[in-house]
Design an enzyme around this catalytic site. Sequence first.
Site, PDB file in Angstrom:
ATOM      1  N   ASP A  39       0.896  -1.221   0.120  1.00  0.00           N
ATOM      2  CA  ASP A  39      -0.142   0.023  -0.009  1.00  0.00           C
ATOM      3  C   ASP A  39       0.960   1.388  -0.029  1.00  0.00           C
ATOM      4  O   ASP A  39       1.658   1.461   0.813  1.00  0.00           O
ATOM      5  CB  ASP A  39      -0.711   0.097   1.098  1.00  0.00           C
ATOM      6  CG  ASP A  39      -2.005  -1.054   1.120  1.00  0.00           C
ATOM      7  OD1 ASP A  39      -2.196  -1.899   2.015  1.00  0.00           O
ATOM      8  OD2 ASP A  39      -2.825  -1.024   0.138  1.00  0.00           O
ATOM      9  N   ASP A 179     -10.838  -4.978  -0.873  1.00  0.00           N
ATOM     10  CA  ASP A 179      -9.615  -4.659   0.068  1.00  0.00           C
ATOM     11  C   ASP A 179     -10.285  -3.895   1.046  1.00  0.00           C
ATOM     12  O   ASP A 179     -10.894  -2.584   1.116  1.00  0.00           O
ATOM     13  CB  ASP A 179      -8.389  -3.745  -0.663  1.00  0.00           C
ATOM     14  CG  ASP A 179      -7.475  -3.335   0.155  1.00  0.00           C
ATOM     15  OD1 ASP A 179      -6.631  -2.334  -0.464  1.00  0.00           O
ATOM     16  OD2 ASP A 179      -7.288  -3.678   1.286  1.00  0.00           O
TER      17      ASP A 179
END
Length: 222
Positions: A39, A179
């Site tokens: 991320d 997600d």
Amino acid sequence: MTVSLKRRIVPSALSANFAQLSRDINLIQKAGAESVQIDVMDGHFVPNITVGPVVIEALRKETSIFLDVHLMIENPLKYVEVFARAGSNLLTLHFEACSNAKEAIQVVKKLGVQVGMAIRPKTQADVLFPLLDQLDYALVMTVEPGFGGQVFMPEMLEKVKALRARLDKSGKPCELQVDGGINLKTARSSAEAGATSLVAGSAVFGAKDPAQAFKEIQKLVQ
Ligand code: DX5
């Protein structure tokens, strides 16, 4: 649940030990993970800051795993080349950060990496409909992007179902990814809604035994 779809759990490194990132990634790769999500956050698109291309470069030297790089950043086109060169296998941009999503997809494809487009909770699924034939991944965020360990937003599954229906009709090979808040409880409903790629951070790396946790969630969805 659509039986023919292959479903994969993608551990998110956001909850891994950043002082031992390659060790943690090798651990889940040995447990069977085919990819890991990194991320990338810039403190503007989301109120958090994580890593840049130098970390991708360092990881690339240490692991063969598929690096799924989720760019939660403003103006992603300014950085896609350096992330691609660093060794990313997939670059997922946010629809909300692209002035022209169609063009952005072409720019990433030309770099020779896979391309994904993500939508935040407030963004409707239909913005992705015209892009699906160009995408390798369509990502429906099931939390507000920015932090791990948040609570899953079940209402996002309506978007997953809508995208699944479009993909089944078109026969396009685009992966449908979710997600945020994916764990033993929420993975099944997400898979039943049609997700084929399920990102799990705290449920895997936050567990006492991440390898075992990965195997348990993966077993649940395949
Ligand atoms: C949100 C991040 C998280 C992370 C997964 O910006 O993208 O969704 O990858 O975090 P968990 O699985 O802990 O919700």
